[in-house]
Write a protein that holds these residues in place. Sequence first.
Motif, PDB file in Angstrom:
ATOM      1  N   GLY A 103      38.602  41.909  45.039  1.00  0.00           N
ATOM      2  CA  GLY A 103      39.359  40.937  44.264  1.00  0.00           C
ATOM      3  C   GLY A 103      40.686  41.483  43.792  1.00  0.00           C
ATOM      4  N   ARG A 107      44.171  39.569  44.778  1.00  0.00           N
ATOM      5  CA  ARG A 107      44.834  38.883  43.652  1.00  0.00           C
ATOM      6  C   ARG A 107      46.002  39.671  43.067  1.00  0.00           C
ATOM      7  N   ARG A 131      36.232  33.145  48.039  1.00  0.00           N
ATOM      8  CA  ARG A 131      36.604  33.479  46.661  1.00  0.00           C
ATOM      9  C   ARG A 131      37.852  32.690  46.270  1.00  0.00           C
ATOM     10  N   SER A 177      38.701  33.834  36.435  1.00  0.00           N
ATOM     11  CA  SER A 177      38.878  35.272  36.616  1.00  0.00           C
ATOM     12  C   SER A 177      40.083  35.779  35.841  1.00  0.00           C
ATOM     13  N   SER A 178      39.906  36.884  35.129  1.00  0.00           N
ATOM     14  CA  SER A 178      41.031  37.531  34.450  1.00  0.00           C
ATOM     15  C   SER A 178      42.015  38.106  35.452  1.00  0.00           C
ATOM     16  N   GLN A 179      41.574  38.337  36.697  1.00  0.00           N
ATOM     17  CA  GLN A 179      42.466  38.897  37.708  1.00  0.00           C
ATOM     18  C   GLN A 179      43.646  37.985  37.996  1.00  0.00           C
ATOM     19  N   SER A 206      36.369  38.394  30.893  1.00  0.00           N
ATOM     20  CA  SER A 206      36.729  39.799  31.142  1.00  0.00           C
ATOM     21  C   SER A 206      38.064  40.174  30.516  1.00  0.00           C
ATOM     22  N   GLU A 321      30.683  42.008  34.457  1.00  0.00           N
ATOM     23  CA  GLU A 321      30.319  42.923  35.537  1.00  0.00           C
ATOM     24  C   GLU A 321      29.065  43.733  35.221  1.00  0.00           C
ATOM     25  N   HIS A 344      31.392  32.212  35.114  1.00  0.00           N
ATOM     26  CA  HIS A 344      32.436  32.625  36.054  1.00  0.00           C
ATOM     27  C   HIS A 344      31.919  33.585  37.123  1.00  0.00           C
ATOM     28  N   HIS A 348      32.333  35.492  42.007  1.00  0.00           N
ATOM     29  CA  HIS A 348      32.576  36.904  42.308  1.00  0.00           C
ATOM     30  C   HIS A 348      32.213  37.199  43.765  1.00  0.00           C
TER      31      HIS A 348
END
Length: 436
Positions: A103, A107, A131, A177-179, A206, A321, A344, A348
Amino acid sequence: MLSAVSTRTAPPDLWPAPVADRPVDARVELPGSKSVTNRALVLAALAGSPTRVLRPLRARDTELMAGALRALGTGVADGPGGGWEVMPGILHGPTDIDCGLAGTVMRFLPPVATLADGDVRFDGDPHARVRPMATVLDALRALGAQVDDDGRGALPFTVRGTGALRGGEVTVDASASSQFVSGLLLSAARFERGVVVRHVGRPVPSQPHIAMSVAMLRQRGAEVDDSTPDRWVVSPGPLEGGVVEVEPDLSNAAPFLAAALVTGGRVTVPGWPASTTQAGDALRELLTAMGGTVERTPDGLSVSGTGRISGIDVDLHDVGELTPVLAALAALADSPSRLRGIGHLRGHETDRLAALAHEINALGGDARDDEDGLEIRPRPLHGGTFATYADHRIATAGAVLGLAVPGVLVEDIATTGKTLPGFAGLWASALGGTAS
């Protein structure tokens, strides 16, 4: 020593999870943090001078990041002690980026690719193509980039780099996603106007990972304002090179520390930082709540267990995670557990909630996934095949269950190489009581 199950024959892709027949007593040295390593590599590629990355994680996700940056024109060479020497170069295309199932690669690098001169094509593993990516791609378009994804909002796609990006203000929904936020922030100092990222929607999961991105940007000289909730501002300006020391990966400590609870033993992880933005630091409180004794020692962090595990009702939204290993502990506990705030995780490496519920139930457990998380009621478990769905953290959950359940065969244990190469050997050494 390990019980006889560790010597059972099995097909090559099925790993007989060792059963511990005595309390574990181990000191486990873990490699560097994936999250820190990949952020350090991205920032080093965008810096104005060389960077030395010390004690990085050398695993599939980080090798993919290093390879991708080389493809874009950055010099990434082996340094002393397994480190990396990063020499910024002129970013260019056309080139191809293999994201694997990482990820952070899929990202974090599209914003970098907008600064390259030429087309940059992204693709990855089959699982990676499902994803979600639309949030990042749409945000880049709003900031002035050209992206061709044929409307999929997922891999494969092409970023048509022009050597620069306008930047400015953008609103995103980063609830998946925080990504999505970190990826925009890490490159933003190189955008002509920097960036103002606003989040709308459910809370961003996250959050420690965004705090990590902000802290590492500031360490490299960037001006970042995160004083307003759900709003991040990165001003345009140069990034500095230098030396980055990578902390041990605290999330990868989860299965080893969990072994102390399952077996009534003790595990020490040396080098545990006194202060960190890593999500894995939450293990100190979580394992205490599940019946462990946690203490800092001059050598690091030690966790001891009694062999009895307490159920837990906890919101894991910021530390999702850790869910797979905690779910394994919950299945072995003496009371029910509720793991909340982790919807969320369905986006993943796999749908982690559905996967965990299915695999625990396949061993005789009682787990139910819903929109928000997992409910797990302990029941006697039996052996069987534990599928991993190409997900490294699902695989480590199977290893934890195998400590107490004879006959667990974990599918594709090699998938742990995504973030922890040599897991099976490290696991066997830890259970054997030797220093690793």
